[in-house]
Design a protein around this motif. Structure first.
Motif, PDB file in Angstrom:
ATOM      1  N   SER A 181       0.817  -1.219   0.000  1.00 39.05           N
ATOM      2  CA  SER A 181       0.000   0.000   0.000  1.00 39.05           C
ATOM      3  C   SER A 181       0.852   1.272   0.000  1.00 39.05           C
ATOM      4  O   SER A 181       0.455   2.282  -0.563  1.00 39.05           O
ATOM      5  CB  SER A 181      -0.913   0.017   1.224  1.00 39.05           C
ATOM      6  OG  SER A 181      -1.727  -1.131   1.263  1.00 39.05           O
ATOM      7  N   GLU A 204      -6.785   6.507   0.534  1.00 38.99           N
ATOM      8  CA  GLU A 204      -7.708   5.385   0.802  1.00 38.99           C
ATOM      9  C   GLU A 204      -7.602   4.884   2.246  1.00 38.99           C
ATOM     10  O   GLU A 204      -8.576   4.426   2.832  1.00 38.99           O
ATOM     11  CB  GLU A 204      -7.366   4.245  -0.173  1.00 38.99           C
ATOM     12  CG  GLU A 204      -8.085   2.952   0.056  1.00 38.99           C
ATOM     13  CD  GLU A 204      -7.659   1.850  -0.913  1.00 38.99           C
ATOM     14  OE1 GLU A 204      -8.387   0.855  -0.962  1.00 38.99           O
ATOM     15  OE2 GLU A 204      -6.621   1.985  -1.596  1.00 38.99           O
ATOM     16  N   TYR A 205      -6.410   4.986   2.843  1.00 38.42           N
ATOM     17  CA  TYR A 205      -6.155   4.451   4.181  1.00 38.42           C
ATOM     18  C   TYR A 205      -6.262   5.512   5.266  1.00 38.42           C
ATOM     19  O   TYR A 205      -5.778   5.319   6.380  1.00 38.42           O
ATOM     20  CB  TYR A 205      -4.768   3.786   4.220  1.00 38.42           C
ATOM     21  CG  TYR A 205      -4.618   2.780   3.103  1.00 38.42           C
ATOM     22  CD1 TYR A 205      -5.283   1.560   3.157  1.00 38.42           C
ATOM     23  CD2 TYR A 205      -3.856   3.065   1.976  1.00 38.42           C
ATOM     24  CE1 TYR A 205      -5.188   0.645   2.111  1.00 38.42           C
ATOM     25  CE2 TYR A 205      -3.752   2.154   0.929  1.00 38.42           C
ATOM     26  CZ  TYR A 205      -4.433   0.944   1.013  1.00 38.42           C
ATOM     27  OH  TYR A 205      -4.345   0.050  -0.027  1.00 38.42           O
ATOM     28  N   SER A 231     -11.336   5.941   2.358  1.00 40.67           N
ATOM     29  CA  SER A 231     -12.187   4.852   2.866  1.00 40.67           C
ATOM     30  C   SER A 231     -11.876   4.483   4.313  1.00 40.67           C
ATOM     31  O   SER A 231     -12.612   3.717   4.934  1.00 40.67           O
ATOM     32  CB  SER A 231     -12.012   3.605   1.997  1.00 40.67           C
ATOM     33  OG  SER A 231     -12.291   3.908   0.651  1.00 40.67           O
ATOM     34  N   ASP A 232     -10.762   4.997   4.852  1.00 36.66           N
ATOM     35  CA  ASP A 232     -10.356   4.740   6.240  1.00 36.66           C
ATOM     36  C   ASP A 232     -10.203   3.245   6.528  1.00 36.66           C
ATOM     37  O   ASP A 232     -10.619   2.759   7.575  1.00 36.66           O
ATOM     38  CB  ASP A 232     -11.340   5.386   7.216  1.00 36.66           C
ATOM     39  CG  ASP A 232     -10.707   5.658   8.575  1.00 36.66           C
ATOM     40  OD1 ASP A 232      -9.471   5.797   8.640  1.00 36.66           O
ATOM     41  OD2 ASP A 232     -11.448   5.717   9.569  1.00 36.66           O
ATOM     42  N   ILE A 233      -9.615   2.515   5.565  1.00 38.03           N
ATOM     43  CA  ILE A 233      -9.375   1.087   5.757  1.00 38.03           C
ATOM     44  C   ILE A 233      -7.903   0.852   6.071  1.00 38.03           C
ATOM     45  O   ILE A 233      -7.053   1.661   5.714  1.00 38.03           O
ATOM     46  CB  ILE A 233      -9.797   0.253   4.518  1.00 38.03           C
ATOM     47  CG1 ILE A 233      -9.002   0.659   3.281  1.00 38.03           C
ATOM     48  CG2 ILE A 233     -11.302   0.363   4.287  1.00 38.03           C
ATOM     49  CD1 ILE A 233      -9.199  -0.248   2.075  1.00 38.03           C
ATOM     50  N   SER A 234      -7.627  -0.251   6.751  1.00 35.34           N
ATOM     51  CA  SER A 234      -6.238  -0.561   7.105  1.00 35.34           C
ATOM     52  C   SER A 234      -5.474  -1.024   5.870  1.00 35.34           C
ATOM     53  O   SER A 234      -6.026  -1.717   5.014  1.00 35.34           O
ATOM     54  CB  SER A 234      -6.197  -1.637   8.188  1.00 35.34           C
ATOM     55  OG  SER A 234      -6.846  -2.815   7.758  1.00 35.34           O
ATOM     56  N   ASP A 236      -2.515  -3.247   3.833  1.00 38.37           N
ATOM     57  CA  ASP A 236      -1.949  -4.579   4.013  1.00 38.37           C
ATOM     58  C   ASP A 236      -0.561  -4.419   4.628  1.00 38.37           C
ATOM     59  O   ASP A 236       0.106  -3.412   4.414  1.00 38.37           O
ATOM     60  CB  ASP A 236      -1.860  -5.310   2.674  1.00 38.37           C
ATOM     61  CG  ASP A 236      -0.850  -4.655   1.742  1.00 38.37           C
ATOM     62  OD1 ASP A 236       0.280  -5.161   1.661  1.00 38.37           O
ATOM     63  OD2 ASP A 236      -1.180  -3.620   1.132  1.00 38.37           O
ATOM     64  N   LYS A 259      -5.372  -6.021   3.534  1.00 38.72           N
ATOM     65  CA  LYS A 259      -5.917  -4.681   3.741  1.00 38.72           C
ATOM     66  C   LYS A 259      -7.382  -4.807   4.163  1.00 38.72           C
ATOM     67  O   LYS A 259      -8.002  -5.850   3.955  1.00 38.72           O
ATOM     68  CB  LYS A 259      -5.735  -3.810   2.501  1.00 38.72           C
ATOM     69  CG  LYS A 259      -6.664  -4.028   1.350  1.00 38.72           C
ATOM     70  CD  LYS A 259      -6.263  -3.085   0.221  1.00 38.72           C
ATOM     71  CE  LYS A 259      -7.444  -2.711  -0.629  1.00 38.72           C
ATOM     72  NZ  LYS A 259      -7.107  -1.750  -1.660  1.00 38.72           N
ATOM     73  N   ASN A 260      -7.887  -3.762   4.801  1.00 43.65           N
ATOM     74  CA  ASN A 260      -9.280  -3.671   5.214  1.00 43.65           C
ATOM     75  C   ASN A 260      -9.678  -4.739   6.241  1.00 43.65           C
ATOM     76  O   ASN A 260     -10.672  -5.443   6.056  1.00 43.65           O
ATOM     77  CB  ASN A 260     -10.210  -3.719   3.993  1.00 43.65           C
ATOM     78  CG  ASN A 260     -11.597  -3.192   4.317  1.00 43.65           C
ATOM     79  OD1 ASN A 260     -11.817  -2.570   5.348  1.00 43.65           O
ATOM     80  ND2 ASN A 260     -12.549  -3.461   3.439  1.00 43.65           N
ATOM     81  N   PRO A 317     -11.620  -6.023   9.176  1.00 47.06           N
ATOM     82  CA  PRO A 317     -12.894  -5.542   9.733  1.00 47.06           C
ATOM     83  C   PRO A 317     -12.702  -4.914  11.117  1.00 47.06           C
ATOM     84  O   PRO A 317     -11.875  -5.373  11.908  1.00 47.06           O
ATOM     85  CB  PRO A 317     -13.752  -6.816   9.843  1.00 47.06           C
ATOM     86  CG  PRO A 317     -13.153  -7.759   8.854  1.00 47.06           C
ATOM     87  CD  PRO A 317     -11.671  -7.444   8.820  1.00 47.06           C
ATOM     88  N   LYS A 318     -13.473  -3.865  11.387  1.00 46.78           N
ATOM     89  CA  LYS A 318     -13.332  -3.112  12.644  1.00 46.78           C
ATOM     90  C   LYS A 318     -14.217  -3.722  13.729  1.00 46.78           C
ATOM     91  O   LYS A 318     -15.200  -3.123  14.161  1.00 46.78           O
ATOM     92  CB  LYS A 318     -13.663  -1.640  12.406  1.00 46.78           C
ATOM     93  CG  LYS A 318     -12.701  -0.990  11.419  1.00 46.78           C
ATOM     94  CD  LYS A 318     -13.053   0.452  11.116  1.00 46.78           C
ATOM     95  CE  LYS A 318     -12.122   0.992  10.042  1.00 46.78           C
ATOM     96  NZ  LYS A 318     -12.167   2.419   9.886  1.00 46.78           N
TER      97      LYS A 318
END
Length: 149
Positions: free
Chosen positions: A7, A17-18, A23-26, A28, A69-70, A72-73
């Motif tokens: 990433s 994106e992170y 998108s506030d996703i984690s 990889d 990546k992404n 789940p929270k």
């Protein structure tokens, strides 16, 4: 222990994106396998935050030497436990520095541990650091930067 991500590269800017602007996703992450490690933990810190170091992610009991990546929270993701970040939420909270600030640095600290830690909900970074005391057998880091436009 080397830590890398597809990433972003070490010391480069983290893509939007992170972050809170995307998108506030984690992102990889992947790191060197430590043969004697029973589990891994990650703490993401921003030492440039106005009120002192801000925690963006607390996750532990990771069995593999990578995360997709992404993530789940939620508290428990396939045996991994996520704690509470300084936004007061479970899971990853992306970079979101004040717009007037110069770029902040985000340290993705990966710890190799000689144990699996007890499952506990709502763990903070400080609590996780206490739980890891005496069990860290290796450590690696990747740092990314972010500045809001």
């Amino acid at each position: 222990m080397n830590v890398k991500s597809s990433s972003f590269k070490n010391e480069d800017f983290i893509p939007k994106e992170y972050t809170c602007d995307g998108s506030d996703i984690s992102p990889d992450l992947e790191w060197d396998m430590v043969p004697s490690a029973k589990s891994y933990a990650i703490i993401v810190e921003d030492p440039d935050a106005p009120a002192g170091t801000f925690i963006h992610w607390v996750i532990y009991n990771i069995k593999d030497n990578k995360l997709p990546k992404n993530v789940p929270k939620v508290n428990n993701v396939s045996s991994m436990i996520q704690g509470v970040n300084d936004f007061g939420k479970v899971g990853y909270g992306g970079p979101c520095p004040p717009k007037s600030h110069p770029p902040h640095r985000y340290y993705f600290n990966v710890y190799a541990l000689d144990v699996e830690l007890p499952e506990k909900s709502g763990v903070t970074a400080d609590e996780l650091k206490r739980m890891m005391e005496g069990h860290i057998i290796d450590k690696g880091v990747i740092m990314g930067k972010y500045k809001r436009r």
